[in-house]
Structure formats: C-alpha cells, structure tokens
Write a protein that holds these residues in place. Structure first.
Motif, mmCIF file in Angstrom:
data_model
loop_
_atom_site.group_PDB
_atom_site.id
_atom_site.type_symbol
_atom_site.label_atom_id
_atom_site.label_comp_id
_atom_site.label_asym_id
_atom_site.label_seq_id
_atom_site.Cartn_x
_atom_site.Cartn_y
_atom_site.Cartn_z
ATOM 1 N N PHE A 31 8.091 55.365 -49.558
ATOM 2 C CA PHE A 31 9.088 54.343 -49.197
ATOM 3 C C PHE A 31 9.545 53.647 -50.467
ATOM 4 N N GLY A 32 10.785 53.897 -50.872
ATOM 5 C CA GLY A 32 11.295 53.365 -52.116
ATOM 6 C C GLY A 32 12.350 52.294 -51.908
ATOM 7 N N THR A 33 12.640 51.567 -52.969
ATOM 8 C CA THR A 33 13.642 50.513 -52.903
ATOM 9 C C THR A 33 15.036 51.078 -52.674
ATOM 10 N N SER A 34 15.346 52.193 -53.332
ATOM 11 C CA SER A 34 16.665 52.808 -53.195
ATOM 12 C C SER A 34 16.652 54.018 -52.281
ATOM 13 N N ASN A 35 15.619 54.852 -52.401
ATOM 14 C CA ASN A 35 15.528 56.070 -51.604
ATOM 15 C C ASN A 35 14.113 56.257 -51.087
ATOM 16 N N THR A 36 14.005 56.917 -49.949
ATOM 17 C CA THR A 36 12.718 57.216 -49.334
ATOM 18 C C THR A 36 12.598 58.723 -49.171
ATOM 19 N N VAL A 37 11.443 59.266 -49.540
ATOM 20 C CA VAL A 37 11.210 60.707 -49.487
ATOM 21 C C VAL A 37 10.097 60.995 -48.490
ATOM 22 N N ILE A 38 10.326 61.979 -47.626
ATOM 23 C CA ILE A 38 9.343 62.366 -46.623
ATOM 24 C C ILE A 38 8.966 63.829 -46.870
ATOM 25 N N ALA A 39 7.682 64.098 -46.960
ATOM 26 C CA ALA A 39 7.204 65.457 -47.204
ATOM 27 C C ALA A 39 6.118 65.800 -46.199
ATOM 28 N N ARG A 40 5.945 67.090 -45.935
ATOM 29 C CA ARG A 40 4.869 67.554 -45.064
ATOM 30 C C ARG A 40 4.191 68.756 -45.705
ATOM 31 N N TRP A 41 2.966 69.015 -45.246
ATOM 32 C CA TRP A 41 2.236 70.168 -45.739
ATOM 33 C C TRP A 41 2.546 71.369 -44.851
ATOM 34 N N ASN A 42 3.085 72.424 -45.462
ATOM 35 C CA ASN A 42 3.416 73.646 -44.729
ATOM 36 C C ASN A 42 2.193 74.540 -44.709
ATOM 37 N N ALA A 43 1.564 74.648 -43.549
ATOM 38 C CA ALA A 43 0.332 75.425 -43.444
ATOM 39 C C ALA A 43 0.576 76.915 -43.624
ATOM 40 N N ALA A 44 1.810 77.361 -43.383
ATOM 41 C CA ALA A 44 2.095 78.792 -43.491
ATOM 42 C C ALA A 44 2.009 79.284 -44.934
ATOM 43 N N ASN A 45 2.612 78.526 -45.863
ATOM 44 C CA ASN A 45 2.578 78.952 -47.271
ATOM 45 C C ASN A 45 1.669 78.080 -48.128
ATOM 46 N N GLU A 46 0.970 77.113 -47.485
ATOM 47 C CA GLU A 46 0.053 76.213 -48.177
ATOM 48 C C GLU A 46 0.738 75.504 -49.350
ATOM 49 N N GLN A 47 1.961 75.011 -49.080
ATOM 50 C CA GLN A 47 2.731 74.287 -50.082
ATOM 51 C C GLN A 47 3.371 73.061 -49.443
ATOM 52 N N PRO A 48 3.575 71.990 -50.220
ATOM 53 C CA PRO A 48 4.300 70.840 -49.676
ATOM 54 C C PRO A 48 5.792 71.136 -49.615
ATOM 55 N N PRO A 50 16.122 67.194 -54.232
ATOM 56 C CA PRO A 50 15.591 67.296 -52.865
ATOM 57 C C PRO A 50 16.241 66.264 -51.963
ATOM 58 N N PRO A 51 16.213 66.473 -50.653
ATOM 59 C CA PRO A 51 16.812 65.501 -49.737
ATOM 60 C C PRO A 51 16.051 64.177 -49.750
ATOM 61 N N VAL A 52 16.790 63.081 -49.674
ATOM 62 C CA VAL A 52 16.207 61.738 -49.634
ATOM 63 C C VAL A 52 16.882 60.955 -48.521
ATOM 64 N N VAL A 53 16.179 59.936 -48.034
ATOM 65 C CA VAL A 53 16.752 59.010 -47.066
ATOM 66 C C VAL A 53 17.110 57.734 -47.815
ATOM 67 N N PRO A 54 18.392 57.403 -47.957
ATOM 68 C CA PRO A 54 18.743 56.139 -48.624
ATOM 69 C C PRO A 54 18.092 54.963 -47.896
ATOM 70 N N SER A 55 17.485 54.059 -48.656
ATOM 71 C CA SER A 55 16.804 52.903 -48.051
ATOM 72 C C SER A 55 17.832 51.830 -47.714
ATOM 73 N N LEU A 56 18.641 52.132 -46.713
ATOM 74 C CA LEU A 56 19.704 51.246 -46.240
ATOM 75 C C LEU A 56 19.506 50.992 -44.752
ATOM 76 N N ILE A 57 19.933 49.818 -44.299
ATOM 77 C CA ILE A 57 19.827 49.527 -42.867
ATOM 78 C C ILE A 57 20.986 48.619 -42.458
ATOM 79 N N TYR A 58 21.471 48.855 -41.256
ATOM 80 C CA TYR A 58 22.530 48.043 -40.666
ATOM 81 C C TYR A 58 22.044 47.625 -39.288
ATOM 82 N N VAL A 59 21.976 46.314 -39.055
ATOM 83 C CA VAL A 59 21.444 45.785 -37.800
ATOM 84 C C VAL A 59 22.569 45.677 -36.785
ATOM 85 N N GLU A 60 22.533 46.520 -35.772
ATOM 86 C CA GLU A 60 23.558 46.494 -34.735
ATOM 87 C C GLU A 60 23.245 45.444 -33.669
ATOM 88 N N ASN A 61 21.966 45.323 -33.315
ATOM 89 C CA ASN A 61 21.549 44.320 -32.338
ATOM 90 C C ASN A 61 20.124 43.907 -32.674
#
Length: 535
Positions: free
Chosen positions: A7-24, A40-51
C-alpha cells in the motif's frame, strides 16, 4: 492463495504466489489497475467518495478514467496514506453529514482492493501487508482493524506484517549478495535499510513456517531444515516522497509562470516529473477554462534538479544515508562491505536520485530495475520458507516527573535497534513517592528515533510536509486508569527505599512483558504479564 499488498502513497501493488510455476506474479485488478509501458500493473492510490454514509467510493484507476482527479472536488483524495496515524494540521471535510478521517479513506481504499482480489477464483487464506520502516503502532493497529472489518467479503485467517525495505531485499532475489542497502523511495516516504541475507543451503522451497502472525500464534519451524534468514542491521526513515517533489515543482511553475494550483495542474506537473525520468526536457499543455488561454509548460531536467537543490533535497538524502552507515559502522561494517544497493519506489526512477546514490557507491553495485514490484513480490517470500531476524526501530521509555523542568519527561529503557527477543531481562527498581501509597503506576511510551521532526499539513487543498524543530516525539502506550497500574502495595509503601523490582522482557512476537516482585514481602505481584506489542 497468498496475497501481498504494498500500500503506497501514490501507487499500490498487489502480488500473489503462483503455485503452478512457483513464482510471484503481480495482479491486474479489473477497473482498478493501470499499466504503463513495460511497468507492472499498479493501482493508483486515489479515492473518490460518492456516498460517505454508505461507504460507496470509486478507487484506483476508476477515479482517473472518470476524470474525477482533475476537478476541484472535495470528494476526491490522494496521498491520504501520509495522514494515517499522523498529527495533521488542517482538516478534512464532512461529506454527507459524515466526518472524514484519513483512516476512513484508507479503509475504504483497501476494502475496495481486497474485495476485487476476492473475485479471483481462489480462496484468500493468507495476506501479507508491508509497512513503512518508521510506522508507529497506531498504523499497524489500523491495518489490523481494516483486515478484520465485517465489510470484507471473506474472513482472512492469517495476516502478517513485513517492513517494506526488507521485502524489497527479498524481492530482488540476489543469491550472491549477503549485505544489501535498500533505498525505498516512494510517493510519501523515504526508507533506507541495511539488510543481511543468510542464504540456506537447503534446496527445498516448501513452506517451513512464518515469522509474523496476526493473533496469538507465533513462529514455529515445521521441519528440521534450515530457514533462510534476513536480518535488518540498520534503518532510517523520513516523511519525504514524490508528492513533495510534485508540490515543489508546482510551486515553482506557479511563481514563475502564474500557473494556478488546481488538481488538474497538479496532475500535469506530476506527468512532467515522470517524463523527465526518460527525457532531458518535458512539455505539457494547460488550457485555462476560465480565461480560454493555453499555456505550454516546459521544464528541463537541469531546472528540476536545481529546484531539488534549493529544497535541500540531496542534503536530506545524505542525512538519512549517513545515519544508516553510522549504525552499520557501530557493528563493524564499512561502506565497501555492502554488496548491492537496491532502489525501489517510483521516486527512485528519477535520474538525479540514481546519480546521487552512485556518488556514494560504485555503479556496478546499484540495482534499479525493479522499482515498482520488488516490495510486493518480495513479501511473498514469507510464505516460502523465509524467517526474519529484526530489531525494534523505535526506542521505549518510562514517564517520570522531571523536577528541573517541572514537567513530565521520559527515561529510555529500550534503545532503538534492540534485537528481539531479549537475551536478558532489563531490570528497574521503583519506590513509593508518598506515605501510605497504595499502588505504583508506570506509563510506557514509544519514542521516535532522533531525527528532524516532520510536520504534515495542508496548503490549500494540498497535503504536504515540512521540516520543523527537532523534538522528542513519544506516544504513550498504557496511559489509562487500569493500564498504568503495575503493583498494588500491601502494606502501603513509604518513601525512602526501593519497594518493587521490575523485569522487562521482549518475546519473539515483539510483546513487551513485565514481571514485578515486592521487595518487602517477597511476593510476585505480576508474572510475565503482556503489556503491549512493540514495533
């Protein structure tokens, strides 16, 4: 499925362990992630409150795709991670009759990310969260409340925490290096950590155990095989990041060219900064909808670096690195002993930052090829047989009455850098301060490392930081009516002699425990009682 979230100030990165090839692998979440070029793909750490009443929000790339980040809108927030657990000068608005807090924004954002992860057709049974090296217990406890929220679509059985620099060291996977300097320079923080990797001779890569747990379970070794270990030898952190550089550049353009300070111009300035990482000159066009005029904004790399110099940017980098090297020198390690320097975080991609680090280290030792995903993918190594030997980043002390100052002060009992678990308990004797005293109280505090104080505050609608006068920053840990009482005295105590002996221990889970013995009656009043979990 094991998921790691950086969880970053500007971008957030999510990774998982792939059991098939034993690589992240880095996950691309539909609607939330963006991917630029070969990054790599990142999630911009931005939010807009709709309600705010229902918690309905737009997050990540959804915000940019809808153009919600370029409007003067009180419902849009960025850089909100910097305010979580901090003393903020300024205020956040109330939306839909609901007061808004930075912690609430972060909770909505992470819940949105975790809900999207839950749509991956594999059960999420383990989560690893990375934390800044200088985070306080308030931030860690906040993370715990987020992952235990009933709003999540599924219960996460196991949650572990790992500091970001150590995760980065594991993520680069340098099998031939033992002593690594990790420079983690993201959107909001600068963290430096000297990490020693002790490679295992065992060829097995099966999970052997876990070092950090959320709950009562502790690390255990499930086989006789030797674990890989990563030991953090020195740390330094500052509340300094890419958002500060964006603000400095925006202030300069506003001063020199009359550029208004709006969310749109902030985004344009951020794009200028990013473009200067690959070009010596960058240009963006700004159209003023009020005056119907167009402005061509051009900044050269040399102009940008001059702004950094004026803001004492490189001086602050020198101060952090010097602090780490001094800690290392006290352990008999010199600069040439460092095998590799790893640069992570978006701000580390700036050429001036890379040139700066090469003034300290030979170019062949500097690695900067995985700035965005090293932390998240490295954190996954916790599920693959990695054990961590770490130390306490902050010091801890007890509160006492300073007669000279005529005010409360703090006496340190545990120094920053103390390895845990403690091999020997720390002992302290206390006496009564008044006749017929019925009980003894003791307030413990988490003491920040000695460093210039950073204030986080608002300039208009921008969240920025500035250096302030150095001060002792202490967060009390047990300052409540029930928490601070450590001994009920029978018979009551009297001044003039020590009445109790206290032993402080820190176990393998970073839990501070105390044992209290009554010296007058020889009774044990408290036996290895858990007081608080340290950071």
């Amino acid at each position: 499925m094991t998921i790691a979230i950086d969880f970053g100030t500007s971008n957030t990165v999510i990774a998982r362990w792939n059991a098939a090839n034993e690589q992240p692998e880095v996950l691309k979440l539909p609607g939330l992630s963006r991917q630029q070029g070969d990054n790599p793909p990142v999630v911009p750490s931005l939010i807009y409150v709709e309600n705010a009443q229902t918690g309905a929000v737009a997050a990540g790339q959804q915000v940019s795709d809808r153009g919600l980040d370029t409007q003067q809108d009180a419902r849009f927030f960025n850089s909100f991670k910097r305010g979580i657990g901090s003393d903020i000068q300024g205020f956040l608005p109330s939306l839909d009759q609901v007061p808004i807090r930075f912690e609430q924004l972060g909770e909505w954002f992470l819940q949105t990310v975790l809900s999207s992860v839950a749509e991956v057709p594999l059960p999420l049974d383990s989560l690893i969260l990375t934390v800044p090296v200088d985070s306080f217990e308030t931030y860690r406890h906040w993370l715990g409340s987020v992952v235990e929220s009933p709003q999540l679509p599924q219960k996460i059985e196991q949650v572990r925490l790992l500091d970001e620099p150590t995760a980065a060291a594991l993520g680069y996977g340098l099998s031939d290096a033992e002593l690594l300097l990790v420079v983690d320079f993201g959107g909001g923080t600068l963290d430096m950590s000297l990490v020693q990797l002790n490679r295992s001779a065992s060829p097995s890569r099966h999970p052997l155990g876990f070092i950090l747990k959320w709950g009562e379970k502790s690390f255990r070794e499930e086989s006789g095989q030797k674990l890989e270990t990563a030991k953090v030898l020195a740390k330094s952190g500052q509340n300094l990041g890419g958002t500060d550089l964006d603000n400095w550049l925006l202030d300069e353009l506003a001063s020199q060219q009359g550029l208004p300070k709006t969310p749109l111009t902030y985004r344009l300035v951020e794009r200028l900064k990013i473009e200067l990482s690959s070009r010596t000159e960058a240009t963006e066009v700004y159209f003023n909808e009020d005056s119907f005029e167009s402005y061509e904004l051009t900044v050269s790399r040399s102009q940008f670096e001059e702004i950094l110099t004026q803001q004492q940017f490189f001086k602050r980098l020198d101060e952090s690195l010097t602090q780490v090297l001094q800690q290392a020198r006290r352990q008999g390690l010199e600069t040439p002993d460092i095998d590799a320097v790893l640069l992570v975080g978006g701000t580390s991609q700036i050429p001036a930052v890379q040139d700066w680090i090469r003034q300290w280290f030979p170019a062949e030792k500097v690695r900067c090829d995985r700035p965005l995903d090293a932390i998240a993918t490295g954190a996954l190594q916790l599920s693959q047989g990695i054990a961590l030997k770490d130390f306490l980043y902050h010091g801890y002390g007890i509160r006492y009455w300073n007669r000279r100052k005529n005010a409360h002060d703090w006496h340190p009992i545990i120094q920053p850098g103390q390895p845990y678990p403690l091999e020997r308990p720390i002992e302290l004797a206390l006496g009564a301060s008044m006749p017929n005293q019925p009980k003894l109280e003791l307030v413990l505090g988490e003491m920040a490392a000695e460093a210039p104080k950073t204030e986080v505050f608002f300039d208009g609608d921008r969240l920025i930081t500035r250096q302030a006068e150095s001060d002792v920053n202490v967060i009390p840990l047990n300052d409540s009516e029930s928490g601070r009482t450590i001994a009920s005295l029978d018979p009551p105590g009297s001044p003039g002699s020590d009445r109790v002996k206290i032993q402080f221990r820190i176990d393998e889970d970073r839990v501070l425990r105390i044992t209290v013995d009554d010296l007058l009656t020889s009774n044990r009043l408290m036996d290895n009682q858990a007081v608080v979990q340290l950071s």
